[in-house]
Design a protein around this motif. Structure first.
Motif, PDB file in Angstrom:
ATOM      1  N   UNK A  49      56.156  13.896  60.781  1.00 31.15           N
ATOM      2  CA  UNK A  49      57.216  13.005  60.341  1.00 31.15           C
ATOM      3  C   UNK A  49      56.753  12.095  59.206  1.00 31.15           C
ATOM      4  N   UNK A  50      55.450  12.047  58.954  1.00 31.54           N
ATOM      5  CA  UNK A  50      54.946  11.288  57.814  1.00 31.54           C
ATOM      6  C   UNK A  50      54.683  12.189  56.616  1.00 31.54           C
ATOM      7  N   UNK A  51      54.823  13.490  56.800  1.00 33.40           N
ATOM      8  CA  UNK A  51      54.538  14.445  55.735  1.00 33.40           C
ATOM      9  C   UNK A  51      55.677  15.458  55.640  1.00 33.40           C
ATOM     10  N   UNK A  52      56.653  15.194  54.774  1.00 36.63           N
ATOM     11  CA  UNK A  52      57.809  16.093  54.664  1.00 36.63           C
ATOM     12  C   UNK A  52      57.434  17.536  54.351  1.00 36.63           C
ATOM     13  N   UNK A  53      56.411  17.745  53.534  1.00 32.94           N
ATOM     14  CA  UNK A  53      56.026  19.119  53.189  1.00 32.94           C
ATOM     15  C   UNK A  53      55.440  19.848  54.397  1.00 32.94           C
ATOM     16  N   UNK A  54      54.666  19.144  55.215  1.00 32.06           N
ATOM     17  CA  UNK A  54      54.143  19.757  56.438  1.00 32.06           C
ATOM     18  C   UNK A  54      55.280  20.081  57.390  1.00 32.06           C
ATOM     19  N   UNK A  55      56.277  19.210  57.450  1.00 33.81           N
ATOM     20  CA  UNK A  55      57.432  19.454  58.319  1.00 33.81           C
ATOM     21  C   UNK A  55      58.189  20.694  57.846  1.00 33.81           C
ATOM     22  N   UNK A  56      58.412  20.796  56.546  1.00 35.25           N
ATOM     23  CA  UNK A  56      59.089  21.977  55.976  1.00 35.25           C
ATOM     24  C   UNK A  56      58.274  23.233  56.285  1.00 35.25           C
ATOM     25  N   UNK A  57      56.977  23.192  56.037  1.00 36.51           N
ATOM     26  CA  UNK A  57      56.121  24.359  56.293  1.00 36.51           C
ATOM     27  C   UNK A  57      56.218  24.801  57.741  1.00 36.51           C
ATOM     28  N   UNK A  58      56.124  23.861  58.670  1.00 31.70           N
ATOM     29  CA  UNK A  58      56.162  24.216  60.092  1.00 31.70           C
ATOM     30  C   UNK A  58      57.541  24.711  60.498  1.00 31.70           C
ATOM     31  N   UNK A  59      58.585  24.075  60.006  1.00 30.82           N
ATOM     32  CA  UNK A  59      59.951  24.449  60.382  1.00 30.82           C
ATOM     33  C   UNK A  59      60.292  25.862  59.932  1.00 30.82           C
ATOM     34  N   UNK A  60      59.844  26.230  58.738  1.00 33.84           N
ATOM     35  CA  UNK A  60      60.180  27.545  58.197  1.00 33.84           C
ATOM     36  C   UNK A  60      59.116  28.607  58.499  1.00 33.84           C
ATOM     37  N   UNK A  61      58.074  28.239  59.231  1.00 30.94           N
ATOM     38  CA  UNK A  61      57.038  29.204  59.599  1.00 30.94           C
ATOM     39  C   UNK A  61      57.177  29.573  61.078  1.00 30.94           C
ATOM     40  N   UNK A  62      58.296  30.199  61.386  1.00 28.40           N
ATOM     41  CA  UNK A  62      58.574  30.650  62.750  1.00 28.40           C
ATOM     42  C   UNK A  62      59.067  32.096  62.684  1.00 28.40           C
ATOM     43  N   UNK A  63      58.928  32.845  63.769  1.00 29.67           N
ATOM     44  CA  UNK A  63      59.338  34.257  63.747  1.00 29.67           C
ATOM     45  C   UNK A  63      60.797  34.469  63.323  1.00 29.67           C
ATOM     46  N   UNK A  64      61.708  33.605  63.741  1.00 30.16           N
ATOM     47  CA  UNK A  64      63.118  33.792  63.368  1.00 30.16           C
ATOM     48  C   UNK A  64      63.296  33.787  61.859  1.00 30.16           C
ATOM     49  N   UNK A  65      62.597  32.919  61.173  1.00 29.69           N
ATOM     50  CA  UNK A  65      62.697  32.857  59.712  1.00 29.69           C
ATOM     51  C   UNK A  65      62.044  34.095  59.097  1.00 29.69           C
ATOM     52  N   UNK A  66      60.863  34.427  59.551  1.00 25.70           N
ATOM     53  CA  UNK A  66      60.140  35.581  58.996  1.00 25.70           C
ATOM     54  C   UNK A  66      60.864  36.894  59.225  1.00 25.70           C
ATOM     55  N   UNK A  67      61.627  36.981  60.318  1.00 23.21           N
ATOM     56  CA  UNK A  67      62.312  38.228  60.673  1.00 23.21           C
ATOM     57  C   UNK A  67      63.774  38.275  60.247  1.00 23.21           C
ATOM     58  N   UNK A  68      64.208  37.310  59.445  1.00 17.82           N
ATOM     59  CA  UNK A  68      65.577  37.326  58.941  1.00 17.82           C
ATOM     60  C   UNK A  68      66.608  36.891  59.964  1.00 17.82           C
ATOM     61  N   UNK A  69      66.207  36.103  60.926  1.00 10.84           N
ATOM     62  CA  UNK A  69      67.113  35.651  61.982  1.00 10.84           C
ATOM     63  C   UNK A  69      67.768  34.329  61.676  1.00 10.84           C
ATOM     64  N   UNK A  70      67.924  33.521  62.711  1.00  9.29           N
ATOM     65  CA  UNK A  70      68.628  32.245  62.613  1.00  9.29           C
ATOM     66  C   UNK A  70      67.690  31.117  62.989  1.00  9.29           C
TER      67      UNK A  70
END
Length: 85
Positions: free
Chosen positions: A8-29
């Motif tokens: 929560x103190x590092x927006x870029x780390x939050x973005x990286x973690x949020x978008x680095x999940x299987x659903x994102x990598x696999x074209x899901x939701x």
């Protein structure tokens, strides 16, 4: 220090973690909340990332859904009196 506090103190780390999940990598939701986005990276940064990836996102009543692929999104029904913006 808790990991959440760091994110929560590092927006870029939050973005990286949020978008680095299987659903994102696999074209899901990806599902998240408006509060989480605002606390984690801010809506402008979140929208920029969604646009950079050419994904589509919807927000309704504090809930955010991101379609993590390049396919079109179709609103199947909106009900009477419900505006689609």
């Amino acid at each position: 220090m808790k990991q959440d506090a760091i994110l929560f103190n590092d927006p870029e780390a939050w973005i990286d973690q949020t978008f680095d999940v299987p659903a994102v990598r696999n074209g899901g939701i990806l599902r998240t909340s408006l509060k989480a986005v605002e606390a984690g990276a801010g809506m402008a940064r979140f929208k920029a990332e969604v646009n950079r990836r050419q994904f589509r996102a919807l927000e309704n009543n504090g809930h955010i859904i991101v379609f993590c692929n390049l396919k079109p999104v179709e609103i199947l029904a909106s009900g009477p009196g419900n505006a689609i913006r």
